[in-house]
Scaffold this motif. Structure first.
Motif, PDB file in Angstrom:
ATOM      1  N   ALA A  55       0.849  -1.194   0.000  1.00  0.00           N
ATOM      2  CA  ALA A  55       0.000   0.000   0.000  1.00  0.00           C
ATOM      3  C   ALA A  55       0.886   1.245   0.000  1.00  0.00           C
ATOM      4  O   ALA A  55       1.894   1.304   0.705  1.00  0.00           O
ATOM      5  CB  ALA A  55      -0.913  -0.004   1.213  1.00  0.00           C
ATOM      6  N   LEU A  56       0.501   2.235  -0.786  1.00  0.00           N
ATOM      7  CA  LEU A  56       1.277   3.465  -0.894  1.00  0.00           C
ATOM      8  C   LEU A  56       0.562   4.610  -0.201  1.00  0.00           C
ATOM      9  O   LEU A  56      -0.634   4.824  -0.406  1.00  0.00           O
ATOM     10  CB  LEU A  56       1.516   3.820  -2.370  1.00  0.00           C
ATOM     11  N   SER A  57       1.287   5.338   0.619  1.00  0.00           N
ATOM     12  CA  SER A  57       0.740   6.498   1.316  1.00  0.00           C
ATOM     13  C   SER A  57       0.827   7.727   0.415  1.00  0.00           C
ATOM     14  O   SER A  57       1.869   7.992  -0.188  1.00  0.00           O
ATOM     15  CB  SER A  57       1.527   6.749   2.606  1.00  0.00           C
ATOM     16  N   ALA A  63       5.816  13.498  -0.781  1.00  0.00           N
ATOM     17  CA  ALA A  63       7.134  13.805  -0.221  1.00  0.00           C
ATOM     18  C   ALA A  63       8.239  13.430  -1.202  1.00  0.00           C
ATOM     19  O   ALA A  63       9.223  14.176  -1.365  1.00  0.00           O
ATOM     20  CB  ALA A  63       7.332  13.064   1.094  1.00  0.00           C
ATOM     21  N   LEU A  64       8.097  12.297  -1.874  1.00  0.00           N
ATOM     22  CA  LEU A  64       9.107  11.881  -2.848  1.00  0.00           C
ATOM     23  C   LEU A  64       9.081  12.793  -4.082  1.00  0.00           C
ATOM     24  O   LEU A  64      10.141  13.165  -4.603  1.00  0.00           O
ATOM     25  CB  LEU A  64       8.890  10.429  -3.260  1.00  0.00           C
ATOM     26  N   ALA A  65       7.888  13.176  -4.521  1.00  0.00           N
ATOM     27  CA  ALA A  65       7.791  14.098  -5.662  1.00  0.00           C
ATOM     28  C   ALA A  65       8.457  15.424  -5.341  1.00  0.00           C
ATOM     29  O   ALA A  65       9.157  16.011  -6.186  1.00  0.00           O
ATOM     30  CB  ALA A  65       6.332  14.307  -6.039  1.00  0.00           C
ATOM     31  N   VAL A  76       1.323  16.244 -12.040  1.00  0.00           N
ATOM     32  CA  VAL A  76       0.717  14.937 -11.799  1.00  0.00           C
ATOM     33  C   VAL A  76       1.649  13.835 -12.287  1.00  0.00           C
ATOM     34  O   VAL A  76       1.741  12.763 -11.670  1.00  0.00           O
ATOM     35  CB  VAL A  76      -0.652  14.851 -12.516  1.00  0.00           C
ATOM     36  N   LYS A  77       2.363  14.101 -13.381  1.00  0.00           N
ATOM     37  CA  LYS A  77       3.322  13.120 -13.889  1.00  0.00           C
ATOM     38  C   LYS A  77       4.403  12.841 -12.847  1.00  0.00           C
ATOM     39  O   LYS A  77       4.819  11.684 -12.663  1.00  0.00           O
ATOM     40  CB  LYS A  77       3.960  13.634 -15.183  1.00  0.00           C
ATOM     41  N   ALA A  78       4.872  13.866 -12.145  1.00  0.00           N
ATOM     42  CA  ALA A  78       5.878  13.684 -11.087  1.00  0.00           C
ATOM     43  C   ALA A  78       5.317  12.837  -9.957  1.00  0.00           C
ATOM     44  O   ALA A  78       6.034  12.026  -9.353  1.00  0.00           O
ATOM     45  CB  ALA A  78       6.334  15.040 -10.561  1.00  0.00           C
ATOM     46  N   ALA A  84       5.541   5.142  -8.705  1.00  0.00           N
ATOM     47  CA  ALA A  84       6.196   3.999  -9.341  1.00  0.00           C
ATOM     48  C   ALA A  84       7.492   3.635  -8.629  1.00  0.00           C
ATOM     49  O   ALA A  84       7.821   2.447  -8.460  1.00  0.00           O
ATOM     50  CB  ALA A  84       6.464   4.311 -10.818  1.00  0.00           C
ATOM     51  N   GLU A  85       8.239   4.650  -8.187  1.00  0.00           N
ATOM     52  CA  GLU A  85       9.478   4.397  -7.444  1.00  0.00           C
ATOM     53  C   GLU A  85       9.195   3.727  -6.103  1.00  0.00           C
ATOM     54  O   GLU A  85       9.866   2.781  -5.703  1.00  0.00           O
ATOM     55  CB  GLU A  85      10.231   5.709  -7.209  1.00  0.00           C
ATOM     56  N   LEU A  86       8.177   4.228  -5.413  1.00  0.00           N
ATOM     57  CA  LEU A  86       7.849   3.693  -4.094  1.00  0.00           C
ATOM     58  C   LEU A  86       7.297   2.275  -4.175  1.00  0.00           C
ATOM     59  O   LEU A  86       7.366   1.522  -3.190  1.00  0.00           O
ATOM     60  CB  LEU A  86       6.834   4.602  -3.393  1.00  0.00           C
TER      61      LEU A  86
END
Length: 319
Positions: A55-57, A63-65, A76-78, A84-86
């Motif tokens: 599950a992704l928060s 925060a990663l973006a 939105v692309k970011a 995808a990275e997470l």
């Protein structure tokens, strides 16, 4: 004996100094400039992945973006790339390396802003049973069925009393429109303020957010029985829209336009609550996000009390 006492005094001084530094190790400023579109995209991913193996928060995604693109209005692309990275096997600490410290900062900052908006709640079915769900559990500050308009006016100049920045989002509407508690919490402020008129201040249960609702209606600004120290649940009526304020004289209509001033203050340490370095963030994109989740309320003809039409429970608050 003297040397021993001297050693103890030095050790105590070191420990006290260390505690002072530790107490001051909190966030002093947050530049929250995340767009409504980015939040909406991250939230959709968060909800979609609940129950999946990983599950992704939405807070981690944002925060990663921000770590990758900076704190500005990333696209939105970011957001999609961050998700995808997470979703990969590596942890953020592993694939970010030295940048992980920035991820931690945004994670804590965005968590303070958005931490109470999404989670577990329950709604009551016609048969009386409760059905648990996950998603947006906070509500728009304006009750369902009532018209309002607003724009991004955070930071605009104000001149009453002294020249200053506007630290909130003004929602224009009709006199008497029911005002809703966005999030569950405790009433910390209730009464007159010359700038905000009749106002309510509600502190979130995790103590990180202070919601400020101002310029409430003359004569009857609050929901019947509302008092300082009360617990209020997300979606409850707390007051009514008006145009009071800009006067040292209580119960004065001195604002030209009927509206709600809605502000959001972040508090990482109690010393930030009322000082010259308060952290107020732009609530406009949050109000836009919550516009799809409005509380339907009616006034009981016998008691005059405003009640929800659809019973609701904040399961995280109950926990």
């Amino acid at each position: 004996m003297v040397k021993r006492r001297l050693f103890c005094c030095i050790l105590l001084l070191i420990l006290c100094t260390g505690q002072c530094f530790a107490q001051q190790d909190y966030i002093k400023w947050v530049d929250f400039d995340v767009s409504y579109e980015a939040m909406e995209a991250a939230l959709a991913i968060d909800i979609r992945t609940q129950g999946e193996e990983k599950a992704l928060s939405w807070i981690d995604i944002l925060a990663l973006a921000a770590t990758r693109c900076g704190s500005g209005k990333f696209s939105v692309k970011a957001v999609q790339q961050a998700a995808a990275e997470l979703a990969k096997d590596q942890s953020p600490k592993e694939f970010l390396g030295e940048q992980y410290q920035y991820f931690q900062y945004y994670q804590q900052a965005y968590g303070a802003v958005l931490g109470g908006l999404v989670g577990n709640y329950a709604i009551q079915k016609p048969d009386g049973s409760w059905q648990a769900a996950y998603g947006i559990k906070a509500f728009s500050p304006i009750a369902a069925g009532y018209w309002y308009s607003h724009c991004d006016d955070f930071g605009v100049s104000r001149s009453y009393g002294f020249r200053r920045r506007h630290l909130g989002n003004d929602l224009m509407g009709s006199l008497g429109t029911p005002i809703i508690a966005v999030e569950s919490g405790t009433v910390e402020a209730l009464g007159w303020n010359q700038y905000g008129g009749w106002r309510v201040g509600i502190r979130s249960l995790d103590k990180k957010r202070y919601y400020y609702y101002a310029h409430l209606r003359k004569d009857t600004p609050y929901a019947p029985g509302l008092e300082e120290g009360d617990f209020v649940s997300a979606g409850e009526v707390i007051g009514f829209m008006g145009r009071t304020g800009y006067s040292t004289r209580e119960n004065t209509n001195n604002i030209e336009t009927v509206h709600l001033h809605f502000g959001l203050q972040l508090i990482f340490d109690e010393s930030q609550k009322e000082c010259d370095s308060e952290i107020w963030v732009n609530a406009y994109p949050i109000v836009r996000l919550l516009s799809s989740h409005r509380s339907t309320v009616v006034q009981n003809a016998d008691t005059g009390v405003w009640e929800r039409v659809y019973p609701y429970r904040d399961l995280d608050a109950e926990t």
